[in-house]
Design a protein around this motif. Sequence first.
Motif, PDB file in Angstrom:
ATOM      1  N   ASP A 160      28.126   6.471 -61.568  1.00  0.00           N
ATOM      2  CA  ASP A 160      27.505   6.088 -60.472  1.00  0.00           C
ATOM      3  C   ASP A 160      26.233   6.563 -59.970  1.00  0.00           C
ATOM      4  O   ASP A 160      25.248   5.620 -59.217  1.00  0.00           O
ATOM      5  N   TYR A 165      27.431  11.619 -61.268  1.00  0.00           N
ATOM      6  CA  TYR A 165      28.680  10.927 -60.464  1.00  0.00           C
ATOM      7  C   TYR A 165      29.767   9.945 -60.842  1.00  0.00           C
ATOM      8  O   TYR A 165      29.040   9.143 -61.892  1.00  0.00           O
ATOM      9  N   SER A 197      33.293   7.263 -60.328  1.00  0.00           N
ATOM     10  CA  SER A 197      33.815   6.733 -59.823  1.00  0.00           C
ATOM     11  C   SER A 197      35.715   6.649 -60.497  1.00  0.00           C
ATOM     12  O   SER A 197      35.725   6.316 -61.649  1.00  0.00           O
ATOM     13  N   GLU A 234      35.972  10.082 -55.972  1.00  0.00           N
ATOM     14  CA  GLU A 234      34.649  10.477 -56.515  1.00  0.00           C
ATOM     15  C   GLU A 234      34.228  11.691 -56.806  1.00  0.00           C
ATOM     16  O   GLU A 234      34.671  12.934 -57.115  1.00  0.00           O
ATOM     17  N   LYS A 267      34.921   5.662 -51.277  1.00  0.00           N
ATOM     18  CA  LYS A 267      33.748   4.621 -52.015  1.00  0.00           C
ATOM     19  C   LYS A 267      32.331   5.417 -51.006  1.00  0.00           C
ATOM     20  O   LYS A 267      32.302   4.948 -50.557  1.00  0.00           O
ATOM     21  N   ASP A 282      30.840   8.672 -47.395  1.00  0.00           N
ATOM     22  CA  ASP A 282      32.495   8.411 -48.209  1.00  0.00           C
ATOM     23  C   ASP A 282      32.717   7.791 -47.357  1.00  0.00           C
ATOM     24  O   ASP A 282      33.095   7.611 -45.748  1.00  0.00           O
TER      25      ASP A 282
END
Length: 509
Positions: free
Chosen positions: A171, A181, A183, A194, A215, A227
């Motif tokens: 991400d 970062y 997922s 995350e 997400k 989030d």
Amino acid sequence: GNKIAFLRTDETDVPVFTLNRLDEADGIHGRLEVTPYPKPGDPNPKVKMGIADLSNSSVAWVKTDYNIDQYIAWPFWTPDSKKLAVQVLNRDQNDLKIILAEPSTGDYKQIYEETSKSWVEFFEDIYVTKNSSGFIIRSYKNGWNNLYYYGWDGKLISQLTDLNFRVNKIDRVDEGKKSIYFSATGTEPTDSHEFRVGLDGKNLTQITKGDGTHKVSISPDGTYLIDTWNSVRNPGSIITYTGNGKKLSEIYRFENPGSDSRSLFLKIKTSDGLFDMPAIITFPVGFDSVKKYPVVFTIYGGPDSKNVINKWQGNNPSWYARNGIITFTVDHRGSGQFGKKGLEYIYRNLGKWEILDYEDAVNWLRTKPYVDPGKIGITGSSYGGYMTCLAMTKGAGYWTHGFAGSSVTDWRLYDDVYTERYMDTPKDNPDGYKEGSTLTFAGNYKGKLYLVHGDMDDNVHFQNSIYLISKLEDEGKIFQFMLYPGGRHGWRGLKSIHSTNEAHNFWLK
């Protein structure tokens, strides 16, 4: 911006496939649409990578062997534009190399190689660091998709993750703070969370909490994350976190107005005891547990293509739920839910384990007092159409009804890149192709099957349905079929409405 890399393909030796255009727009005599289309075992296009220099209009060719049958794709530049990385995959798709080429001469050196006893896929989401230190790949090589940080010299700088679950995507890479970062599913493969980890592979932190699908949106400087999450049981909320994973506040909670139908997340063990298949069952409006209801499997079922995700199913009942039908979705061992361990089962065996695992799910449904065992249907398109046709032939007796769209019916008829990845060639794997073909089991067919296909489908050729139709006719079987003139791999407009209505009427009847 001074150079352009491009792929040259020569399709001279590739067999062509002819589609006969007979739609009214093509005139009363019709016309032919002829397209190169390599099927399993056919010659592929010859390919090579060129690099055009805009300053002097010259072209240098990367010096890969033009006469080797291989795939070349997904190139990426070094940030200083001095080198071009190119991915080269052999025809068997079990040996992937990354080579680093000189744009002026085409000379190259190999900087990465990955092999597998089954298959390796191109890296489609490589991250190239802006500081020119290297690149980050997401690879299955330890059994799960994990992240690896390599230098341009081909040496591993750090293994960023070593997880026994799947990393879904990168991400954000914060090169200044030396962190990334990403997922990933977390320990439950139907979830999505995350995570954050240092570029040295240390200080792994799971930021989002609680089961379900999360997400995130990351602020430009990485200070905050938003989030948005939900699960099958909960419509979820919006939560803010710091970039380090500290929860700040819940800023919005989605309302659950209640629905007349409900969904249940569950797991079903395969009969060999090796896998717990995730599934979602959705009950119809006004469900009464003492009554018996028909069930429809809604599936796709392709390799590494998960259908079951732990997310909110919505507040509005589906057409099925409004019409007294239970819908059921389940993921087999080769769906990607179980990493490479599960995927290895389907190598050279497309169709075998999918149907066996789905049959286990049918057996589970039959134990439920609210399921009518005489009315268990299945529906899907493309690979889902293949699964539907195979369920009604190879799996005859488990499913009673099927509605199949744009179906593959025999893997000899599909394209070689996709098919050979999992099946090798018909010459190398004749038994696998035979056992994975709906034509082999057409004589077993019983129940009610409705096939639909577009006559101009240039992906899954209409030829697939023709072969199965011919076989079923020769076997004296009763089935239904609808043709959609001009339809490609799917169709829109009034024909789409017609197809939906046909499906609904089929299930109601």
